[in-house]
Enzyme design. Structure first.
Site, mmCIF file in Angstrom:
data_model
loop_
_atom_site.group_PDB
_atom_site.id
_atom_site.type_symbol
_atom_site.label_atom_id
_atom_site.label_comp_id
_atom_site.label_asym_id
_atom_site.label_seq_id
_atom_site.Cartn_x
_atom_site.Cartn_y
_atom_site.Cartn_z
ATOM 1 C CG HIS A 186 -30.067 -15.644 25.906
ATOM 2 N ND1 HIS A 186 -31.103 -15.022 27.425
ATOM 3 C CD2 HIS A 186 -29.663 -16.466 26.578
ATOM 4 C CE1 HIS A 186 -30.725 -15.453 28.703
ATOM 5 N NE2 HIS A 186 -29.478 -16.383 28.031
ATOM 6 C CG ASP A 240 -28.005 -12.218 29.363
ATOM 7 O OD1 ASP A 240 -28.390 -12.918 30.065
ATOM 8 O OD2 ASP A 240 -28.528 -11.289 28.420
ATOM 9 C CG ASP A 287 -2.104 0.615 1.261
ATOM 10 O OD1 ASP A 287 -1.938 2.133 0.436
ATOM 11 O OD2 ASP A 287 -3.087 0.949 1.806
ATOM 12 N N GLY A 343 -4.282 4.041 5.016
ATOM 13 C CA GLY A 343 -3.241 5.099 5.399
ATOM 14 C C GLY A 343 -4.653 6.357 6.030
ATOM 15 C CG ASP A 344 -8.271 7.826 3.510
ATOM 16 O OD1 ASP A 344 -7.951 5.857 4.217
ATOM 17 O OD2 ASP A 344 -8.513 6.910 2.515
ATOM 18 C CD GLU A 395 -2.899 6.807 0.543
ATOM 19 O OE1 GLU A 395 -3.893 5.981 -0.140
ATOM 20 O OE2 GLU A 395 -3.195 7.352 1.783
ATOM 21 C CG ASN A 396 -4.570 7.984 -3.464
ATOM 22 O OD1 ASN A 396 -5.661 7.688 -2.986
ATOM 23 N ND2 ASN A 396 -3.291 9.314 -3.774
#
Ligand code: AHR
Length: 520
Positions: free
Chosen positions: A485, A510, A240, A317-318, A242-243
């Protein structure tokens, strides 16, 4: 005459002793040369290996083990829901594994989240629950009990990221910035993945926003194919930057075949100016495969890189936070490690022997029939029941004189999880062939419709019971909720969440179920 055989016997005994000692030494060396992790004499962890090669770690995160032979301190912090108290979970010994028993006892009868993952590198780059970003609201912490595994036969916990969860450090020290070189790996899992953006570990923006091409340098793992076509169904280790999640080259790379092993080593390395590499392998065996090593993408902004030096885990990143993934350990270097060093680190990871943790008594044999009895004092004669005449699921009292139809409604066939066979799905034994599934937090009985959406919503991961006995069932795609439940209706519920059925009162009871002989 009598002396010689005795001497021969003595010599043979000495020889056997010498061979045994030599073998023991070789075994110990092989072990100690590789291990930081709880053996008696750990001598090297992944960060010792990187340091010895001149590419030291500048960040080292793990909830499972020390990443240096000498590290003997806190690995992560958990916070419990019952009173908001926090505690650190540390190594059992220098270079050792996490003290999961300390977590189990601190969190007994309540729900704990991981609030901080400490940096072992000495740079202070601790990860805390991430803030809101340009593309995602503030993150929540991972359920600390969601991912039990064995590491070198020790029960430890990984970080189970579901959509909405993530960690970050925007104020780091020692990280690569601008076009400095960087290396990063994480140990993750090929079975808890999705195509949401973005299950990342690595370098990102310090303002939690998308600041443009080249402002990130993180390892991604999952099934999001950004530059189509991708090879096979994934999941893939990608970069990654970016973009874009790059399989290699300018994005698309048919040589990046993916890896769906239970435990996966995922690496991305980048010299910051001209080249990057993507590698991976089975974290339990074998060596690394280099899926790409070559030029950085030609699109503007990637060569040179514009790294900012924040660290992210489980988000983009964002702060895009719709991804799922598992994290056991990860490190970053502010330099470009050699292949030989990465290979030595892979051998070290393999030596840990990450394996699935089996619940004590494991009553979830595939194909078996079970009934699930409620444990809340009000309702111990009640069982999880799907209704043939409608599709609602709740709890109902069942006795030996109940009708055969009701008994069948209260009986479930255990099947491999529709989306992930390390978890399970419940098929009703009432002849309808319907599965237990969640829909907007409520549980229903519905036919498997074959859609990609149905399978994750009908898959549940059994965990130790939240009240300290029995079992609790975590929906595959919501790591902080369990089957509960509430007013006799079945939901998936978090402890103290915003719905009425998330109420903290009786939440542990529960959400805890006993596995009983099938009624049907
Ligand atoms: O590059 C893929 C993602 O795109 C990044 O992680 C995120 O910042 C942006 O939305």
């Amino acid at each position: 005459m009598a002396v010689r055989p005795r001497r021969r016997r003595a010599r043979r005994a000495l020889l056997i002793l010498a061979v045994a000692t030599a073998l023991a030494t070789v075994t110990a060396l092989a072990t100690s040369a590789v291990f930081a992790g709880g053996g008696t004499t750990p001598t090297r962890g992944p960060c010792d290996i990187y340091a010895a090669a001149g590419t030291p770690c500048v960040a080292a995160h793990s909830t499972t083990r020390a990443l240096y032979a000498a590290y003997n301190g806190p690995l992560y912090q958990v916070r419990r829901a019952s009173d908001g108290a926090t505690t650190n979970i540390s190594t059992l010994s220098a270079g050792g594994y996490a003290n999961a028993a300390a977590q189990d006892s601190f969190c007994a009868g309540t729900y704990c989240t991981i609030t901080e993952i400490y940096d072992q590198s000495g740079h202070g780059n601790n990860l805390t629950i991430g803030p809101a970003g340009g593309n995602g609201g503030a993150d929540i912490g991972a359920n600390a009990a969601a991912l039990p595994v064995l590491a070198d036969a020790h029960k430890v916990y990984g970080v189970y990221i579901s959509p909405g969860m993530g960690y970050r450090d925007d104020h780091t020290s020692g990280l690569a910035t601008g076009s400095q070189p960087q290396g990063a790996y994480m140990v993750t899992s090929g079975t808890n993945v999705n195509a949401g953006c973005c299950f990342d570990y690595g370098n990102a923006e310090t303002n939690n926003d998308d600041n443009g091409n080249g402002h990130m340098d993180a390892v991604y793992f999952g099934t999001l194919c950004w530059f189509s076509p991708c090879a096979g169904p994934g999941p893939w280790v990608q970069a990654d930057l970016e973009n874009g999640l790059f399989s290699g080259g300018n994005g698309n790379n048919p040589n990046n075949k993916g890896n769906n092993s239970q435990f996966v080593t995922a690496l991305v390395e980048n010299n910051g100016t001209t080249t990057y590499a993507i590698k991976g392998g089975n974290a339990d065996s074998g060596s690394l495969t280099t899926w790409y090593s070559g030029a950085l993408p030609v699109a503007s902004g990637y060569a040179p890189m514009h790294q900012e030096g924040a660290i992210i885990l489980g988000v983009g990143g964002d702060n895009s936070n719709s991804s799922a993934g598992s994290f056991f350990e990860g490190v970053m270097t502010a330099s470009y490690p050699t292949d030989a060093t990465d290979n030595a680190v892979q051998a070290n990871i393999v030596s840990v022997g990450y394996t699935n943790y089996t619940l004590p008594g494991n009553p979830f044999t595939i194909g078996s029939e079970i009934s699930l009895r409620a444990t809340t004092p009000c309702c111990t004669a009640d069982y999880l029941t799907g209704d043939t005449s409608g599709d609602e699921v709740g709890i109902t009292s069942v006795t030996s004189s109940s009708s055969p139809a009701l008994k069948a409604d209260a009986t479930w066939i255990v099947e491999p999880g529709l989306v992930n066979s390390s978890c399970i799905s419940f098929k009703s034994a009432n002849g309808s062939g319907d599965y237990l599934r969640q829909f907007y937090s409520e549980l229903y009985l519905e036919p498997q419709n074959g859609t990609a959406q149905f399978a994750p919503y009908a898959t549940f991961c059994p965990r130790a019971g939240n009240s300290g006995s029995g079992y609790s069932f975590m929906p595959y795609n919501y790591g902080n909720e369990y089957i509960r439940h509430y007013n006799s209706v079945a939901y998936i519920a978090s402890d103290g969440g915003s719905n009425a059925w998330d109420a903290s009162s009786l939440w542990q009871d529960d959400t805890t179920w006993l596995v009983a002989s099938p009624w049907g």
